[in-house]
Write a protein that holds these residues in place. Structure first.
Motif: not given
Length: 743
Positions: A281, A284-285, A319
């Motif tokens: 994640r 992806e950020s 998240h």
């Protein structure tokens, strides 16, 4: 009345005093620097000027003025500082410096009266800037010049009516554009004092200083720490800090969550999340610039960008759950599954997962030539096909081989090539597709040549059986040179269908260069075509390699270019003759498909026989023969002009002297100039590998005087024929002038 700024500066006049032009000497420590002087007098930057003064002295007087009984420097601050430094080092001879008194005031005749002397003070500021206009300056000094000039102009506007806008006057005075002036204003207003001092000391250039102004106070402090740590700061590093700032900056006008929902932001979520999931994640950020570095597998830059952008960042949103630190990133902080990963380990993990793998280059394995195809030594037996190839090679080609040589021949209805390698001295055979057929050792080839060829030839009376075998050099030297015209005649006699095909090409194309190129494309489109029969052979190769005609029985060989073959054929035959018309039978069968070997010589016509008998005479009459001269070709460049000159045989033979083997050709131009070419037979050569052509010399006779360039004629002028020829370069210039209509 509106005034011009340049006129106001230039219309100042010096005060008439008695000692204005006299040189005086003053103590350097008693001179006061001007308060308006902002230029640097840093001792480190004045070392070059100080050394120059030490060697040659002060070459120019220092301009000073008397202000309330004290001497104030107008121009010469750096010279004064250098002399002070030299005195401190023990050079007392520089304590007194040569000066001149001067004072500049307004010209009241052309400028308005200045009772308070405000205009004069402002113009004196500009005068100091103009006095230092041609010195070497730092970026900070250039900025101060522009800002002070702008300030002076604005103050003058309140006192005097000036022409033009402020920015245009600044640009006219200093050459500084409006964009550059905006950069100076941004640096002056936004750069921190610590970084401004480094900019003043020329430690930071103007591009970096301008980028630093886009950072807020905290990030400028971070940039200063980075500068103090590394001793420098680069433009990419500042841009990275800008990205970090944008990451945490609230967009102006953006509504908060509390403002949108009417509620306060919910509390942060400290849920523990698996580290591997968070790493995915986290990637992806990332911003695009960082992901590109990772995908390109740029490890060092990835580590730097991650540590700079995410140092001190805290994310807890359910998240992601991590805390950026100086030494790495801490996942699931303050929990049992807390894990610290260094920036280097994080970059390596992301590169391993998401980096684009480069395509591996497959190296072709080296193949042992002896294992790739059969290698025949002294005790190995040839296969039937190989034996046929070797037999024809020994009969037709072997005698012309030497180390490094490559020869082509025809066997069993196909084309082959043989190469004798330099290091191993053995022979390699290739098929028409370039594939290797076999290897044969040198000793085996010598044995086969001795057994198959030499035994069939009768031994001369003086040769004893126990004498050594003839060497390749002796065999090569036994070949003699074959005159091109004789070789071409023999070729046409043996292969009449080939002659017809070439004549058809000559009918279709009028320029010899086009004829030669089409001839090569038709008969050797793949760079090689050969025919052999009864000891006679011809070989057509690539356009640059040319044509080879051989007679194995007479041991003669002739090599020539395609253009030379065309010239010889055109001199021997008329392409428009009816004997070269294509019949239905000849149109169905081409010479390359069904070669005619061993044909009897064609009967010579009465007209050609008559010409041949006339040619038997020892010397032609030296009278001119009437030839229908073709008009001059349209030549677009020097290459075509040179080709036209070298095709002089197409003009027709003028006369021939067989006593000395000389032939003469001529071309008459419309302006009365005549170009004469004298041609001689080639010198006989001992070796057959070099095929010299005829030597020829060109003479330009008569006509008008040549044009001159820088008083030098473009070609040598001869009023009548003499022994001194003209060069090809001169004749090219002559043809240029002919085509342009100048001559």
């Amino acid at each position: 009345m509106a005034f011009n700024l340049a006129d106001m500066v230039n219309n100042r006049k010096p005060v008439e005093t008695e000692n204005i032009s006299d040189t005086v000497y003053r103590d350097v420590f008693e001179l006061e620097p001007s308060k308006e002087n902002f230029y640097s007098t840093d001792p480190e930057r004045l070392q070059g000027l100080k050394n120059s003064i030490l060697l040659f002295g002060v070459m120019q007087d220092v301009l000073i003025e008397d202000v309330n009984g004290k001497d104030r420097i107008i121009s010469g601050h750096c010279r004064t500082m250098c002399c002070r430094m030299l005195v401190e080092e023990g050079h007392e001879e520089f304590r007194k410096i040569n000066c001149k008194y001067t004072k500049v005031t307004l010209n009241t005749e052309k400028l308005p009266e200045d009772k308070d002397e405000k205009v004069e003070q402002l113009l004196n500021k500009l005068g100091i800037i103009q006095a230092n206009r041609f010195r070497e300056k730092t970026d900070w000094e250039k900025m101060k010049e522009a800002l002070i000039t702008e300030e002076v102009i604005k103050e003058l506007r309140d006192l005097v009516d000036l022409q033009g806008t402020t920015r245009k006057m600044v640009q006219a005075t200093l050459g500084t554009s409006g964009t550059q002036l905006e950069r100076y204003h941004a640096i002056q207003k936004k750069l921190s004092p610590e970084l401004m001092q480094e900019f003043k000391n020329a430690k930071i250039n103007i591009s970096v200083a301008r980028e630093l102004t886009d950072l807020d106070e905290n990030h400028q402090k971070e940039a200063l720490e980075l500068y103090q740590k590394n001793g420098a700061i680069t433009l990419p590093e500042v841009k990275t800090l800008k990205e970090k700032q944008e990451l945490n900056r609230q967009i102006p006008g953006q509504l908060t969550l509390a403002e949108v929902t009417g509620k306060y932001r919910p509390p942060e979520d400290d849920t523990v999340i698996d580290v591997d999931v968070q790493i995915d994640r986290f990637f992806e950020s990332l911003k695009r610039s960082t992901t590109e570095r990772i995908q390109k597998r740029d490890k060092n830059m990835s580590i730097y960008m991650l540590s700079t952008l995410y140092d001190g960042v805290r994310i807890r949103n359910g998240h992601l759950n991590y805390q950026g630190k100086k030494d790495g990133i801490l996942f699931n902080p303050d929990s049992d599954e807390e894990k610290l990963i260094t920036w280097q380990q994080l970059a390596e993990t992301l590169i391993e997962k998401y980096g684009k793998k480069q395509k591996s280059v497959k190296m072709a394995p080296l193949v042992d030539p002896q294992k790739e195809c059969p290698y025949y030594r002294e005790d190995e037996v040839f296969t039937p096909d190989i034996a046929r190839i070797i037999k024809i090679f020994l009969e037709d080609v072997y005698a012309k081989m030497y180390v490094g040589a490559a020869r082509r021949f025809r066997a069993m209805g196909a084309e082959f090539a043989a190469v004798q390698r330099g290091k191993e001295k053995d022979f390699v055979f290739y098929d028409e597709k370039g594939g290797k057929v076999c290897y044969v050792s040198k000793k085996r080839m010598e044995f086969e040549y001795q057994e198959r060829v030499k035994k069939e030839e009768p031994d001369p009376p003086e040769t004893q059986p126990n004498e050594a075998m003839e060497t390749l050099e002796e065999i090569n030297n036994s070949w003699s040179e074959w005159k091109p015209e004789e070789a071409v005649k023999e070729l046409c006699t043996r292969y009449p269908e080939l002659l017809k095909g070439i004549m058809q090409i000559c009918r279709k194309y009028k320029k010899n260069g086009e004829r030669a190129q089409e001839l090569q494309k038709k008969y050797a489109p793949y760079g090689y075509h050969s025919q052999a029969c009864d000891g006679f052979s011809y070989t057509f190769e690539g356009y640059s390699r040319g044509i080879t005609i051989q007679s194995n029985t007479q041991k003669k060989e002739s090599k020539m270019s395609y253009i030379r073959l065309v010239l010889e054929l055109v001199n021997l035959y008329d392409p428009d003759s009816s004997e070269f018309d294509l019949t239905e039978e000849t149109m169905e069968m081409s010479d390359s498909d069904k070669p005619e070997c061993c044909q009897q010589a064609a009967e010579i016509t009465d007209e050609r026989q008559q010409d041949t008998e006339e040619n038997q005479s020892l010397v032609y009459d030296c009278r001119e023969e009437e030839h229908e001269q073709e008009p001059l070709d349209i030549m677009g460049n020097d290459t075509e002009r040179k080709a036209w000159l070298r095709s002089y045989k197409l003009w027709g033979l003028w006369y021939e002297d067989k006593h000395i083997g000389a032939r003469y050709y001529k071309y008459d131009f419309e302006n009365g100039t005549r170009l004469i070419v004298e041609e001689y037979d080639p010198e006989p050569q001992q070796s057959h590998w070099y095929n010299p052509g005829e030597s020829y010399y060109m003479h330009l006779v008569g006509g008008p005087e040549p044009d001159r360039k820088n008083q030098i004629p473009k070609w040598t002028y001869h009023a009548k024929y003499n022994k001194y020829p003209n060069s090809e370069t001169e004749l090219v210039e002559f043809l240029k002038a002919i085509q342009k209509g100048k001559r």
